[in-house]
Design a protein around this motif. Structure first.
Motif, PDB file in Angstrom:
ATOM      1  N   GLU A  43       0.842  -1.196   0.000  1.00  0.00           N
ATOM      2  CA  GLU A  43       0.000   0.000   0.000  1.00  0.00           C
ATOM      3  C   GLU A  43       0.879   1.248   0.000  1.00  0.00           C
ATOM      4  N   SER A  44       0.603   2.133  -0.932  1.00  0.00           N
ATOM      5  CA  SER A  44       1.439   3.325  -1.067  1.00  0.00           C
ATOM      6  C   SER A  44       0.683   4.622  -0.843  1.00  0.00           C
ATOM      7  N   GLU A  45      -0.620   4.644  -1.110  1.00  0.00           N
ATOM      8  CA  GLU A  45      -1.392   5.881  -1.016  1.00  0.00           C
ATOM      9  C   GLU A  45      -2.797   5.580  -0.530  1.00  0.00           C
ATOM     10  N   CYS A  46      -3.294   6.479   0.319  1.00  0.00           N
ATOM     11  CA  CYS A  46      -4.659   6.354   0.834  1.00  0.00           C
ATOM     12  C   CYS A  46      -5.528   7.370   0.113  1.00  0.00           C
ATOM     13  N   THR A  47      -6.471   6.906  -0.684  1.00  0.00           N
ATOM     14  CA  THR A  47      -7.344   7.788  -1.441  1.00  0.00           C
ATOM     15  C   THR A  47      -8.723   7.849  -0.798  1.00  0.00           C
ATOM     16  N   GLU A  48      -9.463   8.898  -1.137  1.00  0.00           N
ATOM     17  CA  GLU A  48     -10.778   9.076  -0.525  1.00  0.00           C
ATOM     18  C   GLU A  48     -11.772   8.030  -0.997  1.00  0.00           C
ATOM     19  N   ARG A  49     -11.631   7.563  -2.216  1.00  0.00           N
ATOM     20  CA  ARG A  49     -12.591   6.592  -2.749  1.00  0.00           C
ATOM     21  C   ARG A  49     -12.252   5.159  -2.352  1.00  0.00           C
ATOM     22  N   ASP A  50     -10.997   4.766  -2.490  1.00  0.00           N
ATOM     23  CA  ASP A  50     -10.609   3.373  -2.261  1.00  0.00           C
ATOM     24  C   ASP A  50      -9.786   3.156  -1.005  1.00  0.00           C
ATOM     25  N   GLY A  51      -9.405   4.236  -0.311  1.00  0.00           N
ATOM     26  CA  GLY A  51      -8.588   4.070   0.886  1.00  0.00           C
ATOM     27  C   GLY A  51      -7.249   3.449   0.560  1.00  0.00           C
ATOM     28  N   TRP A  52      -6.876   2.402   1.318  1.00  0.00           N
ATOM     29  CA  TRP A  52      -5.615   1.689   1.106  1.00  0.00           C
ATOM     30  C   TRP A  52      -5.766   0.532   0.129  1.00  0.00           C
ATOM     31  N   CYS A  53      -6.957   0.290  -0.390  1.00  0.00           N
ATOM     32  CA  CYS A  53      -7.181  -0.821  -1.313  1.00  0.00           C
ATOM     33  C   CYS A  53      -6.834  -0.415  -2.746  1.00  0.00           C
ATOM     34  N   LEU A  54      -6.770  -1.410  -3.596  1.00  0.00           N
ATOM     35  CA  LEU A  54      -6.565  -1.149  -5.012  1.00  0.00           C
ATOM     36  C   LEU A  54      -7.811  -0.498  -5.600  1.00  0.00           C
ATOM     37  N   PRO A  55      -7.661   0.280  -6.684  1.00  0.00           N
ATOM     38  CA  PRO A  55      -8.841   0.891  -7.306  1.00  0.00           C
ATOM     39  C   PRO A  55      -9.861  -0.163  -7.721  1.00  0.00           C
ATOM     40  N   LYS A  56     -11.139   0.212  -7.615  1.00  0.00           N
ATOM     41  CA  LYS A  56     -12.271  -0.631  -7.993  1.00  0.00           C
ATOM     42  C   LYS A  56     -12.447  -1.859  -7.097  1.00  0.00           C
ATOM     43  N   THR A  57     -11.774  -1.877  -5.953  1.00  0.00           N
ATOM     44  CA  THR A  57     -11.942  -3.025  -5.051  1.00  0.00           C
ATOM     45  C   THR A  57     -13.384  -3.126  -4.549  1.00  0.00           C
ATOM     46  N   SER A  58     -13.983  -1.996  -4.226  1.00  0.00           N
ATOM     47  CA  SER A  58     -15.368  -2.020  -3.730  1.00  0.00           C
ATOM     48  C   SER A  58     -16.317  -2.571  -4.781  1.00  0.00           C
ATOM     49  N   ASP A  59     -16.082  -2.215  -6.046  1.00  0.00           N
ATOM     50  CA  ASP A  59     -16.955  -2.721  -7.114  1.00  0.00           C
ATOM     51  C   ASP A  59     -16.841  -4.237  -7.251  1.00  0.00           C
ATOM     52  N   GLU A  60     -15.631  -4.756  -7.151  1.00  0.00           N
ATOM     53  CA  GLU A  60     -15.447  -6.202  -7.250  1.00  0.00           C
ATOM     54  C   GLU A  60     -16.097  -6.921  -6.069  1.00  0.00           C
ATOM     55  N   LEU A  61     -16.000  -6.329  -4.889  1.00  0.00           N
ATOM     56  CA  LEU A  61     -16.637  -6.944  -3.727  1.00  0.00           C
ATOM     57  C   LEU A  61     -18.153  -6.975  -3.892  1.00  0.00           C
ATOM     58  N   ARG A  62     -18.723  -5.883  -4.378  1.00  0.00           N
ATOM     59  CA  ARG A  62     -20.171  -5.843  -4.570  1.00  0.00           C
ATOM     60  C   ARG A  62     -20.616  -6.869  -5.611  1.00  0.00           C
ATOM     61  N   ASP A  63     -19.849  -6.998  -6.688  1.00  0.00           N
ATOM     62  CA  ASP A  63     -20.214  -7.961  -7.723  1.00  0.00           C
ATOM     63  C   ASP A  63     -20.212  -9.382  -7.171  1.00  0.00           C
ATOM     64  N   THR A  64     -19.163  -9.712  -6.412  1.00  0.00           N
ATOM     65  CA  THR A  64     -19.064 -11.062  -5.850  1.00  0.00           C
ATOM     66  C   THR A  64     -20.169 -11.316  -4.831  1.00  0.00           C
ATOM     67  N   MET A  65     -20.447 -10.344  -3.989  1.00  0.00           N
ATOM     68  CA  MET A  65     -21.496 -10.509  -2.989  1.00  0.00           C
ATOM     69  C   MET A  65     -22.873 -10.601  -3.643  1.00  0.00           C
ATOM     70  N   SER A  66     -23.082  -9.835  -4.704  1.00  0.00           N
ATOM     71  CA  SER A  66     -24.371  -9.901  -5.400  1.00  0.00           C
ATOM     72  C   SER A  66     -24.591 -11.271  -6.017  1.00  0.00           C
ATOM     73  N   LEU A  67     -23.522 -11.868  -6.557  1.00  0.00           N
ATOM     74  CA  LEU A  67     -23.637 -13.211  -7.115  1.00  0.00           C
ATOM     75  C   LEU A  67     -23.964 -14.230  -6.027  1.00  0.00           C
ATOM     76  N   MET A  68     -23.370 -14.062  -4.853  1.00  0.00           N
ATOM     77  CA  MET A  68     -23.690 -14.942  -3.728  1.00  0.00           C
ATOM     78  C   MET A  68     -25.151 -14.797  -3.316  1.00  0.00           C
ATOM     79  N   ILE A  69     -25.630 -13.558  -3.275  1.00  0.00           N
ATOM     80  CA  ILE A  69     -27.022 -13.314  -2.892  1.00  0.00           C
ATOM     81  C   ILE A  69     -27.967 -13.969  -3.893  1.00  0.00           C
ATOM     82  N   LYS A  70     -27.641 -13.847  -5.184  1.00  0.00           N
ATOM     83  CA  LYS A  70     -28.502 -14.439  -6.204  1.00  0.00           C
ATOM     84  C   LYS A  70     -28.530 -15.958  -6.083  1.00  0.00           C
ATOM     85  N   GLN A  71     -27.387 -16.554  -5.772  1.00  0.00           N
ATOM     86  CA  GLN A  71     -27.354 -18.006  -5.624  1.00  0.00           C
ATOM     87  C   GLN A  71     -28.167 -18.461  -4.420  1.00  0.00           C
ATOM     88  N   ILE A  72     -28.175 -17.651  -3.355  1.00  0.00           N
ATOM     89  CA  ILE A  72     -28.983 -17.995  -2.181  1.00  0.00           C
ATOM     90  C   ILE A  72     -30.468 -17.942  -2.539  1.00  0.00           C
TER      91      ILE A  72
END
Length: 434
Positions: free
Chosen positions: A347-376
């Motif tokens: 981790e090199s920079e803390c940004t307001e949108r992604d914090g210490w994570c890689l860019p678009k990490t939140s979008d990938e998490l939402r996509d994976t969680m949405s797929l889990m919800i649909k399977q349930i």
């Protein structure tokens, strides 16, 4: 009985003497008759807004006929130059009449200042909110507070008068020592404390982040997550269950129902609103943290505790609400943690949108969680997906768009809004401390 009362004042002529002569006051009363029928209304009377125009000579002219369209008109009718007569959105903040019996104005203590009221909102829906002395911090603020406000300390010391309160305070201190960043729901799931006392205790031990990757969370005084890469796991994820025909199910087929229905909703000013129990400082001093209804079945140690599902996401379980604010460390799924920890140690920079994570990490998490919800949902209600085709291995891969394009498309097809007033929503918590 209808009584007519007149007050007549007779002023006496002032003489050359310095003595002041009091005017003579006389009352005349007359009984006009008896009232056989009395009408009482539960709500306030309607207000009438007149479209009047004041001329140069001060004469009032009614604009009713020029403003109100009584028949189909041509284009010229709509192009006429007329003043705007837009009625105010609200005339009174109360829907029920109040008997004040000509009581005098409240005499406040010395040093009291009236709450600030903006000129754009002179009539509010409710009284001015009482501050709870919380410190708000934005992501762009350079400094973070190291201690609470003096008012927050005095308020908590005033309320903390029994051993139960002191025990709750120590338990919350230990939580912040183990983990410097907490959501309010996570605290309520780990400590049994009355919500009204928690409102006073949190500002005593932590400050509130308004923006950035730790928004809506309480951070221990003196700890700045923007300077510690290990604070990545405490970042917040705003997750909303996706709904629409393109996801395979309609809003009415959702196992997670909205907490409030649009068809069964009343404003806070309406007559039918249930009266909530008012908690006074005296009640708080009597140990509301553990005492409650005499017929309560839950033990005192867990009476106010929430379930873990209120802040922890597990595979195979549906969220309790359609909108959830999860901390990344509370996503108890191995595949989600792999996405979060892809850049551990780099981790090199803390940004307001992604914090210490890689860019678009939140979008990938939402996509994976949405797929889990649909399977349930698919496993519990297979009839919803009977007309859809699946891949050979039985796992359907969804092509989700991310970023701004996804938001625009969801606004067009999504038929529901996140549950209003949910205990998990950030806006609700902010209002408690504003």
């Amino acid at each position: 009985m209808l009584l007519k009362v007149k007050r007549r004042t007779k002023k006496k002529k002032q003489l050359d003497t310095e003595e002041q002569i009091q005017p003579e006051v006389r009352f005349e009363m007359e009984i006009l008759g008896t009232v056989t029928t009395v009408y009482k209304f539960q709500g306030m009377s309607d207000f009438q807004y007149l479209a009047m125009h004041s001329g140069p000579d001060g004469k009032q002219t009614s604009m009713y006929d020029k403003v109100l369209m009584l028949k189909p008109e041509k284009e010229e009718f709509f192009n006429k130059e007329l003043p705007l007569y837009i009625p105010p959105p609200i005339f009174s903040r109360l829907d029920t009449p109040v008997d004040y019996f000509y009581r005098p104005d409240i005499q406040h203590r010395e040093g009291y200042n009236n709450p600030q009221v903006s000129g754009e909102n002179l009539i509010g829906l409710s009284r001015a909110r009482r501050p709870h002395n919380a410190i708000f911090v934005n992501f762009d603020d350079e400094e973070i507070p190291a201690k609470p406000l003096d008012a927050a300390v005095q308020t908590w010391k005033k309320v903390c008068t029994n051993p139960v309160d002191k025990k709750v305070e120590e338990e919350l201190r230990k939580l912040f020592e183990v983990r410097p960043v907490w959501s309010r729901n996570a605290v309520k799931a780990n400590i049994s404390v009355h919500p009204d006392k928690l409102k006073l205790l949190l500002p005593y031990l932590a400050y509130y982040m308004l923006t950035g990757p730790w928004r809506s969370l309480w951070v221990r005084f003196g700890y700045d997550p923007r300077k510690h890469p290990e604070a990545k796991i405490y970042q917040v994820l705003d997750f909303r269950i996706r709904c629409g025909m393109k996801y395979g199910y309609a809003p009415n087929d959702m196992p997670v129902k909205a907490k409030r229905s649009t068809y069964n909703y009343s404003l806070p000013i309406t007559v039918k609103k249930q009266v909530s129990h008012t908690v006074s400082v005296h009640d708080l001093k009597q140990g509301l943290g553990t005492s409650g209804a005499s017929g309560a079945k839950k033990p005192a140690s867990s009476r106010y505790k929430l379930k873990e599902s209120i802040y922890i996401f597990r595979e195979g379980a549906l969220p309790p609400y359609r909108q959830m604010f999860y901390q990344l460390c509370d996503l108890n799924v191995e595949s989600l943690q792999k996405i979060i920890r892809r850049n551990d140690g780099t981790e090199s920079e803390c940004t307001e949108r992604d914090g210490w994570c890689l860019p678009k990490t939140s979008d990938e998490l939402r996509d994976t969680m949405s797929l889990m919800i649909k399977q349930i949902i698919r496993s519990t209600r297979p009839a919803l997906f009977s007309n859809t085709t699946s891949s050979a291995d039985g796992k359907e891969q969804l092509a989700y768009e991310s970023g701004e394009d996804e938001d625009d498309e969801e606004e067009e097809e999504e038929d529901f809004k996140p549950s209003d007033g949910s205990e998990n929503e950030m806006e609700t918590e902010i209002l408690d401390y504003v």
